[in-house]
Enzyme design. Structure first.
Site, PDB file in Angstrom:
ATOM      1  N   HIS A  24     -10.505  -2.091  -3.942  1.00 17.16           N
ATOM      2  CA  HIS A  24      -9.819  -0.902  -4.450  1.00 17.16           C
ATOM      3  C   HIS A  24      -8.725  -1.303  -5.436  1.00 17.16           C
ATOM      4  O   HIS A  24      -7.991  -2.252  -5.193  1.00 17.16           O
ATOM      5  CB  HIS A  24      -9.168  -0.129  -3.308  1.00 17.16           C
ATOM      6  CG  HIS A  24     -10.161   0.579  -2.430  1.00 17.16           C
ATOM      7  ND1 HIS A  24      -9.784   1.421  -1.423  1.00 17.16           N
ATOM      8  CD2 HIS A  24     -11.517   0.582  -2.418  1.00 17.16           C
ATOM      9  CE1 HIS A  24     -10.853   1.913  -0.835  1.00 17.16           C
ATOM     10  NE2 HIS A  24     -11.925   1.403  -1.408  1.00 17.16           N
ATOM     11  N   TYR A  73      -2.727   8.364   1.416  1.00 16.03           N
ATOM     12  CA  TYR A  73      -1.558   8.455   2.291  1.00 16.03           C
ATOM     13  C   TYR A  73      -0.967   9.842   2.060  1.00 16.03           C
ATOM     14  O   TYR A  73      -0.475  10.120   0.968  1.00 16.03           O
ATOM     15  CB  TYR A  73      -0.516   7.387   1.934  1.00 16.03           C
ATOM     16  CG  TYR A  73      -0.890   5.989   2.378  1.00 16.03           C
ATOM     17  CD1 TYR A  73      -1.773   5.202   1.631  1.00 16.03           C
ATOM     18  CD2 TYR A  73      -0.351   5.437   3.537  1.00 16.03           C
ATOM     19  CE1 TYR A  73      -2.108   3.919   2.045  1.00 16.03           C
ATOM     20  CE2 TYR A  73      -0.676   4.158   3.957  1.00 16.03           C
ATOM     21  CZ  TYR A  73      -1.560   3.404   3.208  1.00 16.03           C
ATOM     22  OH  TYR A  73      -1.893   2.133   3.619  1.00 16.03           O
ATOM     23  N   PRO A 122       2.058   0.271  11.164  1.00 13.04           N
ATOM     24  CA  PRO A 122       0.860   0.074  10.330  1.00 13.04           C
ATOM     25  C   PRO A 122       0.911   0.718   8.938  1.00 13.04           C
ATOM     26  O   PRO A 122       0.038   0.465   8.122  1.00 13.04           O
ATOM     27  CB  PRO A 122      -0.263   0.702  11.166  1.00 13.04           C
ATOM     28  CG  PRO A 122       0.413   1.649  12.097  1.00 13.04           C
ATOM     29  CD  PRO A 122       1.779   1.110  12.340  1.00 13.04           C
ATOM     30  N   LYS A 148       0.372  -4.275   6.675  1.00  9.50           N
ATOM     31  CA  LYS A 148       0.819  -5.672   6.520  1.00  9.50           C
ATOM     32  C   LYS A 148       0.457  -6.605   7.671  1.00  9.50           C
ATOM     33  O   LYS A 148       0.495  -7.826   7.508  1.00  9.50           O
ATOM     34  CB  LYS A 148       2.350  -5.703   6.370  1.00  9.50           C
ATOM     35  CG  LYS A 148       2.861  -5.123   5.075  1.00  9.50           C
ATOM     36  CD  LYS A 148       2.578  -6.055   3.927  1.00  9.50           C
ATOM     37  CE  LYS A 148       2.847  -5.411   2.600  1.00  9.50           C
ATOM     38  NZ  LYS A 148       1.958  -5.842   1.540  1.00  9.50           N
ATOM     39  N   TYR A 158       2.987  -3.343  -1.774  1.00 12.19           N
ATOM     40  CA  TYR A 158       1.726  -3.086  -1.063  1.00 12.19           C
ATOM     41  C   TYR A 158       0.766  -4.255  -1.250  1.00 12.19           C
ATOM     42  O   TYR A 158       0.073  -4.667  -0.314  1.00 12.19           O
ATOM     43  CB  TYR A 158       1.099  -1.771  -1.556  1.00 12.19           C
ATOM     44  CG  TYR A 158       0.055  -1.213  -0.608  1.00 12.19           C
ATOM     45  CD1 TYR A 158       0.359  -0.173   0.268  1.00 12.19           C
ATOM     46  CD2 TYR A 158      -1.237  -1.738  -0.578  1.00 12.19           C
ATOM     47  CE1 TYR A 158      -0.591   0.330   1.146  1.00 12.19           C
ATOM     48  CE2 TYR A 158      -2.191  -1.248   0.299  1.00 12.19           C
ATOM     49  CZ  TYR A 158      -1.863  -0.212   1.161  1.00 12.19           C
ATOM     50  OH  TYR A 158      -2.796   0.280   2.034  1.00 12.19           O
TER      51      TYR A 158
HETATM   52  P1  RFL Z   1      -4.139 -10.063  17.771  1.00 13.61           P
HETATM   53  O1  RFL Z   1      -5.184  -9.577  16.875  1.00 13.61           O
HETATM   54  O2  RFL Z   1      -3.492  -9.087  18.691  1.00 13.61           O
HETATM   55  O3  RFL Z   1      -4.774 -11.258  18.620  1.00 13.61           O
HETATM   56  C1  RFL Z   1      -4.124 -11.797  19.739  1.00 13.61           C
HETATM   57  C2  RFL Z   1      -5.182 -12.315  20.699  1.00 13.61           C
HETATM   58  O4  RFL Z   1      -4.564 -13.001  21.769  1.00 13.61           O
HETATM   59  C3  RFL Z   1      -5.242 -12.677  22.956  1.00 13.61           C
HETATM   60  N1  RFL Z   1      -4.345 -12.965  24.104  1.00 13.61           N
HETATM   61  C4  RFL Z   1      -4.529 -13.993  24.966  1.00 13.61           C
HETATM   62  N2  RFL Z   1      -5.493 -14.930  25.063  1.00 13.61           N
HETATM   63  C5  RFL Z   1      -5.404 -15.839  26.056  1.00 13.61           C
HETATM   64  N3  RFL Z   1      -4.406 -15.827  26.980  1.00 13.61           N
HETATM   65  C6  RFL Z   1      -3.416 -14.898  26.939  1.00 13.61           C
HETATM   66  N4  RFL Z   1      -2.437 -14.931  27.829  1.00 13.61           N
HETATM   67  C7  RFL Z   1      -3.454 -13.933  25.886  1.00 13.61           C
HETATM   68  N5  RFL Z   1      -2.664 -12.877  25.520  1.00 13.61           N
HETATM   69  C8  RFL Z   1      -3.210 -12.320  24.452  1.00 13.61           C
HETATM   70  C9  RFL Z   1      -5.590 -11.218  22.791  1.00 13.61           C
HETATM   71  O5  RFL Z   1      -6.642 -10.793  23.644  1.00 13.61           O
HETATM   72  C10 RFL Z   1      -5.984 -11.182  21.323  1.00 13.61           C
HETATM   73  O6  RFL Z   1      -7.367 -11.404  21.124  1.00 13.61           O
HETATM   74  O7  RFL Z   1      -2.958 -10.773  16.971  1.00 13.61           O
HETATM   75  P2  RFL Z   1      -2.950 -11.557  15.540  1.00 13.61           P
HETATM   76  O8  RFL Z   1      -4.050 -12.570  15.477  1.00 13.61           O
HETATM   77  O9  RFL Z   1      -1.553 -11.969  15.350  1.00 13.61           O
HETATM   78  O10 RFL Z   1      -3.340 -10.440  14.470  1.00 13.61           O
HETATM   79  C11 RFL Z   1      -2.448  -9.406  14.169  1.00 13.61           C
HETATM   80  C12 RFL Z   1      -3.235  -8.156  13.811  1.00 13.61           C
HETATM   81  O11 RFL Z   1      -4.169  -7.871  14.844  1.00 13.61           O
HETATM   82  C13 RFL Z   1      -2.327  -6.947  13.586  1.00 13.61           C
HETATM   83  O12 RFL Z   1      -1.150  -7.319  12.939  1.00 13.61           O
HETATM   84  C14 RFL Z   1      -3.011  -5.876  12.719  1.00 13.61           C
HETATM   85  O13 RFL Z   1      -4.114  -5.319  13.380  1.00 13.61           O
HETATM   86  C15 RFL Z   1      -2.026  -4.780  12.369  1.00 13.61           C
HETATM   87  N6  RFL Z   1      -2.641  -3.685  11.615  1.00 13.61           N
HETATM   88  C16 RFL Z   1      -2.878  -3.801  10.257  1.00 13.61           C
HETATM   89  N7  RFL Z   1      -2.619  -4.955   9.608  1.00 13.61           N
HETATM   90  C17 RFL Z   1      -2.957  -5.100   8.290  1.00 13.61           C
HETATM   91  O14 RFL Z   1      -2.697  -6.141   7.690  1.00 13.61           O
HETATM   92  N8  RFL Z   1      -3.559  -4.090   7.559  1.00 13.61           N
HETATM   93  C18 RFL Z   1      -3.844  -2.913   8.146  1.00 13.61           C
HETATM   94  O15 RFL Z   1      -4.451  -2.064   7.491  1.00 13.61           O
HETATM   95  C19 RFL Z   1      -3.478  -2.718   9.524  1.00 13.61           C
HETATM   96  N9  RFL Z   1      -3.761  -1.561  10.151  1.00 13.61           N
HETATM   97  C20 RFL Z   1      -3.016  -2.525  12.276  1.00 13.61           C
HETATM   98  C21 RFL Z   1      -3.567  -1.457  11.509  1.00 13.61           C
HETATM   99  C22 RFL Z   1      -2.904  -2.400  13.648  1.00 13.61           C
HETATM  100  C23 RFL Z   1      -3.295  -1.238  14.261  1.00 13.61           C
HETATM  101  N10 RFL Z   1      -3.199  -1.209  15.655  1.00 13.61           N
HETATM  102  C24 RFL Z   1      -4.229  -0.765  16.498  1.00 13.61           C
HETATM  103  C25 RFL Z   1      -2.114  -1.922  16.303  1.00 13.61           C
HETATM  104  C26 RFL Z   1      -3.945  -0.283  12.110  1.00 13.61           C
HETATM  105  C27 RFL Z   1      -3.790  -0.157  13.472  1.00 13.61           C
HETATM  106  C28 RFL Z   1      -4.158   1.155  14.085  1.00 13.61           C
HETATM  107  C1  PHB Z   2      -7.127   1.019   7.982  1.00 15.54           C
HETATM  108  O1  PHB Z   2      -8.054   1.104   7.153  1.00 15.54           O
HETATM  109  O2  PHB Z   2      -7.349   0.884   9.185  1.00 15.54           O
HETATM  110  C2  PHB Z   2      -5.724   1.104   7.528  1.00 15.54           C
HETATM  111  C3  PHB Z   2      -5.464   1.227   6.171  1.00 15.54           C
HETATM  112  C4  PHB Z   2      -4.135   1.314   5.731  1.00 15.54           C
HETATM  113  C5  PHB Z   2      -3.097   1.266   6.654  1.00 15.54           C
HETATM  114  C6  PHB Z   2      -3.369   1.119   8.005  1.00 15.54           C
HETATM  115  C7  PHB Z   2      -4.684   1.039   8.444  1.00 15.54           C
HETATM  116  O3  PHB Z   2      -1.819   1.377   6.216  1.00 15.54           O
END
Ligand code: RFL
Ligand code: PHB
Length: 393
Positions: free
Chosen positions: A74, A201, A290, A294, A382
């Protein structure tokens, strides 16, 4: 016999898997210990936006092939308010775009790459305790009901927001800076074609909505809800009606909801994010709301720095990179915190409850839509252009 590896990695999210992959490329051995099953981590729907530099990191490390085939490039996003939609043209403003590719796909690609090269990734293996962090670290973990010990040179806490890594920082060794937002996001993944080619957004009087996507027939849609709402109070009809209203998309097609969840919104930064031989990365070290997209990008940038620092230590014995790891990452994390808080406060709220705030938001959104300088600032943040995160990549 005591098992040993060079780097013990807790967690198989994007941070832990990418770290293991980068270390492997540098000839360094690691073991990844993951509490959940492979199926669970591969189907966990979360982030969707990769900054251009993060996409390039996947590509240059050899795990970008499917992303380049299936990901959606995009060149901008839409900001919608007051019934109108304004495009923020990232390519024109800063010369960089974004890659829309689900986090679970990144995770699948990394697991496949690790296993294809003999990587040691152990699922359904829960880390219970970290010891010896000041000198000779060891990780106690539970697998098949048996408690075992893994000795290593370094421990990487890539275990997310509620992991054992963060809990293992001794009391008094760090500060925690936290902000909890009064809103939450209800997110759905639905089998319906996206109504727009790029992300929308939307600031609506009734609250924020985000239109994102995963493929030409899968949409990822979010609604601002109250922090206390449970998905049960949001039957499909209510979700679709509210999305149509807030996104100003009266013809938005309903589709099967294949995933639904409510995500709290908070900001957290630990400082420092290292102690002795323990290094935290990704959500274990910092959490962003979120709205700025980031989280996954920060996680990938952290482990890129950590892998380089560890490689330098093994190659030359220099601890420069390791010593500076926390400061290096936190500079980036605070920039992302600022932007994520800015986007969150710009776009969330309830006009009926706080009409003054809503008017301020509209004034700022109008300014961003009209001023090239303001739009450029948003685009720079962004995409992380000009913030030095991804260097010249
Ligand atoms: P994760 O992905 O949470 O992975 C951590 C892993 O550790 C495991 N774990 C253990 N394993 C063994 N022993 C233990 N004691 C443990 N405790 C935990 C867990 O099961 C898991 O598998 O962390 P990591 O790798 O730091 O990654 C971070 C990302 O997951 C997170 O920052 C993003 O998902 C945030 N986020 C977004 N980030 C973006 O860059 N762009 C986005 O568009 C974006 N959108 C989002 C998001 C997060 C969201 N949610 C659900 C929080 C949208 C949403 C809705
Ligand atoms: C997503 O596609 O899940 C998404 C995109 C932008 C955001 C957060 C989540 O700011």
């Amino acid at each position: 016999m005591l098992e040993r590896t060079q780097v013990g990695i807790v967690g198989a999210g994007p941070a832990g898997l990418m770290l293991s992959h980068l270390l492997h490329l540098a000839g360094i051995e690691s073991v990844v210990l993951e509490r959940r099953s492979r199926k669970y981590v591969e189907s966990r729907v979360r982030a969707g936006v990769l900054e251009d530099g993060a996409a390039e990191m996947l590509r240059s490390s050899g795990v970008g092939e499917r992303m380049d085939r299936e990901g959606l490039v995009h060149g901008g996003i839409y900001l919608q308010f007051g019934g109108e939609r304004h495009r923020i043209d990232f390519m024109d403003l800063v010369g960089r775009g974004i890659m829309v590719y689900g986090q679970q796909e990144v995770v699948k690609d990394l697991i496949e790459a690790r296993l294809a090269t003999g990587g040691d990734v152990r699922f359904e293996t829960e880390v219970r305790r970290l010891d010896g962090l000041g000198g000779e670290p060891s990780i106690s973990y539970l697998h098949d009901g048996v408690e075992r010990l893994l000795a290593c040179d370094f421990v990487a806490g890539c275990d997310g927001a509620h992991g054992v890594g963060r809990m293992s920082l001794p009391a008094g060794s760090h500060a925690a800076y936290e902000r909890v937002y009064p809103h939450a996001w209800l997110g759905i993944l639905a089998r319906t074609p996206p109504a727009s080619e790029e992300l929308i957004y939307a600031r609506h009087e009734r609250g924020f909505a985000l239109h994102s996507m995963r493929s030409p027939d899968m949409s990822r849609l979010y609604l601002q809800v109250d922090g206390a709402d449970d998905p049960g109070s949001w039957p499909p009809n209510r979700i679709w009606d509210e999305l149509r209203l807030r996104l100003n998309e009266p013809t938005l097609q309903e589709g099967e909801i294949v995933e639904i969840g409510v995500t709290e919104m908070r900001s957290l930064v630990l400082e420092p994010i290292q102690y002795g031989k323990l290094f935290l990365a990704g959500d274990a070290a910092h959490i962003v709301p979120p709205t700025g997209a980031k989280g996954m990008n920060l996680a990938l940038a952290d482990v890129r720095a950590l892998a380089a620092a560890v490689a330098k230590w093994y190659m030359s014995g220099s601890s420069d990179g390791l010593d500076g790891y926390s400061e290096n990452c936190l500079q980036r994390a605070w920039r992302a915190q600022h932007f994520s808080a800015f986007m969150t406060s710009l776009l969330h709220g309830d006009a009926a409850k706080d009409p003054f705030e809503h008017k301020l938001q509209l004034a700022n959104l109008t300014y961003i839509a009209r001023s090239r300088a303001a739009a450029t600032a948003l685009a720079e943040n962004y995409t992380s252009a000009a913030t030095g995160v991804w260097g010249s990549s």
